[in-house]
Design a protein around this motif. Sequence first.
Motif, PDB file in Angstrom:
ATOM      1  N   SER A  37       7.901  11.275 -34.986  1.00 53.17           N
ATOM      2  CA  SER A  37       6.548  10.725 -34.947  1.00 53.17           C
ATOM      3  C   SER A  37       6.170  10.112 -36.283  1.00 53.17           C
ATOM      4  CB  SER A  37       5.552  11.819 -34.565  1.00 53.17           C
ATOM      5  OG  SER A  37       4.246  11.304 -34.543  1.00 53.17           O
ATOM      6  N   LEU A  38       6.486  10.803 -37.363  1.00 54.61           N
ATOM      7  CA  LEU A  38       6.149  10.298 -38.691  1.00 54.61           C
ATOM      8  C   LEU A  38       6.974   9.076 -39.061  1.00 54.61           C
ATOM      9  CD1 LEU A  38       5.804  13.716 -40.551  1.00 54.61           C
ATOM     10  CD2 LEU A  38       3.946  12.148 -39.929  1.00 54.61           C
ATOM     11  N   ARG A  39       8.260   9.077 -38.694  1.00 51.12           N
ATOM     12  CA  ARG A  39       9.159   7.971 -39.062  1.00 51.12           C
ATOM     13  C   ARG A  39       9.036   6.754 -38.157  1.00 51.12           C
ATOM     14  NH1 ARG A  39      13.251   9.425 -42.681  1.00 51.12           N
ATOM     15  NH2 ARG A  39      13.397  11.647 -42.985  1.00 51.12           N
ATOM     16  N   TYR A  40       8.928   7.012 -36.844  1.00 49.88           N
ATOM     17  CA  TYR A  40       9.022   5.928 -35.873  1.00 49.88           C
ATOM     18  C   TYR A  40       7.757   5.720 -35.052  1.00 49.88           C
ATOM     19  CZ  TYR A  40      13.921   6.852 -36.910  1.00 49.88           C
ATOM     20  OH  TYR A  40      15.110   7.063 -37.551  1.00 49.88           O
ATOM     21  N   GLY A  41       6.752   6.537 -35.283  1.00 42.66           N
ATOM     22  CA  GLY A  41       5.515   6.394 -34.526  1.00 42.66           C
ATOM     23  C   GLY A  41       5.598   6.939 -33.117  1.00 42.66           C
ATOM     24  N   SER A  42       6.553   7.825 -32.863  1.00 48.40           N
ATOM     25  CA  SER A  42       6.712   8.410 -31.529  1.00 48.40           C
ATOM     26  C   SER A  42       5.464   9.178 -31.128  1.00 48.40           C
ATOM     27  CB  SER A  42       7.906   9.364 -31.500  1.00 48.40           C
ATOM     28  OG  SER A  42       9.083   8.726 -31.906  1.00 48.40           O
ATOM     29  N   LYS A  43       5.095   9.044 -29.858  1.00 54.59           N
ATOM     30  CA  LYS A  43       4.012   9.862 -29.297  1.00 54.59           C
ATOM     31  C   LYS A  43       4.657  11.112 -28.724  1.00 54.59           C
ATOM     32  CE  LYS A  43       0.970   6.059 -28.425  1.00 54.59           C
ATOM     33  NZ  LYS A  43       0.260   5.244 -27.477  1.00 54.59           N
ATOM     34  N   VAL A  44       4.187  12.260 -29.160  1.00 55.50           N
ATOM     35  CA  VAL A  44       4.805  13.535 -28.809  1.00 55.50           C
ATOM     36  C   VAL A  44       3.949  14.273 -27.783  1.00 55.50           C
ATOM     37  CG1 VAL A  44       5.541  15.780 -29.705  1.00 55.50           C
ATOM     38  CG2 VAL A  44       5.918  13.709 -31.063  1.00 55.50           C
ATOM     39  N   THR A  45       4.608  14.697 -26.718  1.00 50.85           N
ATOM     40  CA  THR A  45       3.990  15.583 -25.742  1.00 50.85           C
ATOM     41  C   THR A  45       4.765  16.887 -25.753  1.00 50.85           C
ATOM     42  OG1 THR A  45       3.311  13.738 -24.340  1.00 50.85           O
ATOM     43  CG2 THR A  45       3.376  15.915 -23.317  1.00 50.85           C
ATOM     44  N   VAL A  46       4.076  17.969 -26.003  1.00 56.59           N
ATOM     45  CA  VAL A  46       4.660  19.304 -26.003  1.00 56.59           C
ATOM     46  C   VAL A  46       4.335  19.929 -24.660  1.00 56.59           C
ATOM     47  CG1 VAL A  46       4.686  21.543 -27.144  1.00 56.59           C
ATOM     48  CG2 VAL A  46       4.306  19.475 -28.498  1.00 56.59           C
ATOM     49  N   ILE A  47       5.356  20.479 -23.995  1.00 57.40           N
ATOM     50  CA  ILE A  47       5.125  21.101 -22.697  1.00 57.40           C
ATOM     51  C   ILE A  47       5.599  22.548 -22.732  1.00 57.40           C
ATOM     52  CG2 ILE A  47       7.307  20.227 -21.756  1.00 57.40           C
ATOM     53  CD1 ILE A  47       5.891  20.017 -19.016  1.00 57.40           C
ATOM     54  N   TYR A  48       4.748  23.422 -22.260  1.00 60.95           N
ATOM     55  CA  TYR A  48       5.087  24.835 -22.135  1.00 60.95           C
ATOM     56  C   TYR A  48       5.018  25.165 -20.657  1.00 60.95           C
ATOM     57  CZ  TYR A  48       4.663  29.906 -22.339  1.00 60.95           C
ATOM     58  OH  TYR A  48       4.843  31.258 -22.149  1.00 60.95           O
ATOM     59  N   VAL A  49       6.166  25.477 -20.076  1.00 60.41           N
ATOM     60  CA  VAL A  49       6.237  25.826 -18.657  1.00 60.41           C
ATOM     61  C   VAL A  49       6.432  27.326 -18.564  1.00 60.41           C
ATOM     62  CG1 VAL A  49       7.445  25.461 -16.478  1.00 60.41           C
ATOM     63  CG2 VAL A  49       7.265  23.585 -18.121  1.00 60.41           C
ATOM     64  N   CYS A  50       5.638  27.965 -17.732  1.00 59.32           N
ATOM     65  CA  CYS A  50       5.676  29.418 -17.657  1.00 59.32           C
ATOM     66  C   CYS A  50       5.484  29.897 -16.220  1.00 59.32           C
ATOM     67  CB  CYS A  50       4.597  30.009 -18.554  1.00 59.32           C
ATOM     68  SG  CYS A  50       2.991  29.193 -18.401  1.00 59.32           S
ATOM     69  N   HIS A  51       5.994  31.079 -15.944  1.00 60.53           N
ATOM     70  CA  HIS A  51       5.752  31.725 -14.650  1.00 60.53           C
ATOM     71  C   HIS A  51       4.515  32.601 -14.740  1.00 60.53           C
ATOM     72  CE1 HIS A  51       9.344  30.322 -12.683  1.00 60.53           C
ATOM     73  NE2 HIS A  51      10.053  30.670 -13.745  1.00 60.53           N
ATOM     74  N   ASN A  52       4.372  33.258 -15.851  1.00 61.04           N
ATOM     75  CA  ASN A  52       3.196  34.076 -16.127  1.00 61.04           C
ATOM     76  C   ASN A  52       2.628  33.547 -17.434  1.00 61.04           C
ATOM     77  OD1 ASN A  52       1.315  35.996 -16.728  1.00 61.04           O
ATOM     78  ND2 ASN A  52       2.715  37.715 -16.739  1.00 61.04           N
ATOM     79  N   CYS A  53       1.559  32.829 -17.363  1.00 59.26           N
ATOM     80  CA  CYS A  53       1.065  32.088 -18.526  1.00 59.26           C
ATOM     81  C   CYS A  53       0.116  32.897 -19.407  1.00 59.26           C
ATOM     82  CB  CYS A  53       0.419  30.787 -18.055  1.00 59.26           C
ATOM     83  SG  CYS A  53       1.578  29.683 -17.247  1.00 59.26           S
ATOM     84  N   ASP A  54       0.280  34.213 -19.407  1.00 56.92           N
ATOM     85  CA  ASP A  54      -0.579  35.059 -20.238  1.00 56.92           C
ATOM     86  C   ASP A  54      -0.426  34.766 -21.727  1.00 56.92           C
ATOM     87  OD1 ASP A  54      -1.532  36.313 -17.976  1.00 56.92           O
ATOM     88  OD2 ASP A  54      -0.189  38.049 -18.154  1.00 56.92           O
TER      89      ASP A  54
END
Length: 136
Positions: A37-54
């Motif tokens: 992102s800092l070098r190339y301007g990438s747009k970052v999406t972080v995904i957290y997939v869970c079965h129990n999202c506590d």
Amino acid sequence: MTYEPTYKVSLWFRRVLVPIDGSENSMRALDLAEDFSLRYGSKVTVIYVCHNCDDAEVIKKKVEERIGNKIEYELKVVNAGKDSSIANEILKAISEDTYDAVILGARGTSVNSDINIGSTALSIVANAPITVITVR
């Protein structure tokens, strides 16, 4: 002969998806995405997939501590439910949006440290229709 720098690689990584599970490998993948992102301007999406999202709030806090406000990013929490796998939900996210690459940890929170690549990472590497970078 002098070469001017080119930024062709920036076109390969405009939108990057980073699946995380809180493991150190996934956090290092997040570090690499931050660098892109800092070098190339990438747009970052972080995904957290869970079965129990506590523990979703714990994951959000880990991401905030790791990235801070150095880059803009989107954080998605996806509940896989009991009928789907984490890999399937990540692949579904890839197919529903236009990502250029996935950066993920080679193995997550599994107990067996002898395994070099986890089942989720292996599934993403084998089935994703886009570039996949695995981080160890």
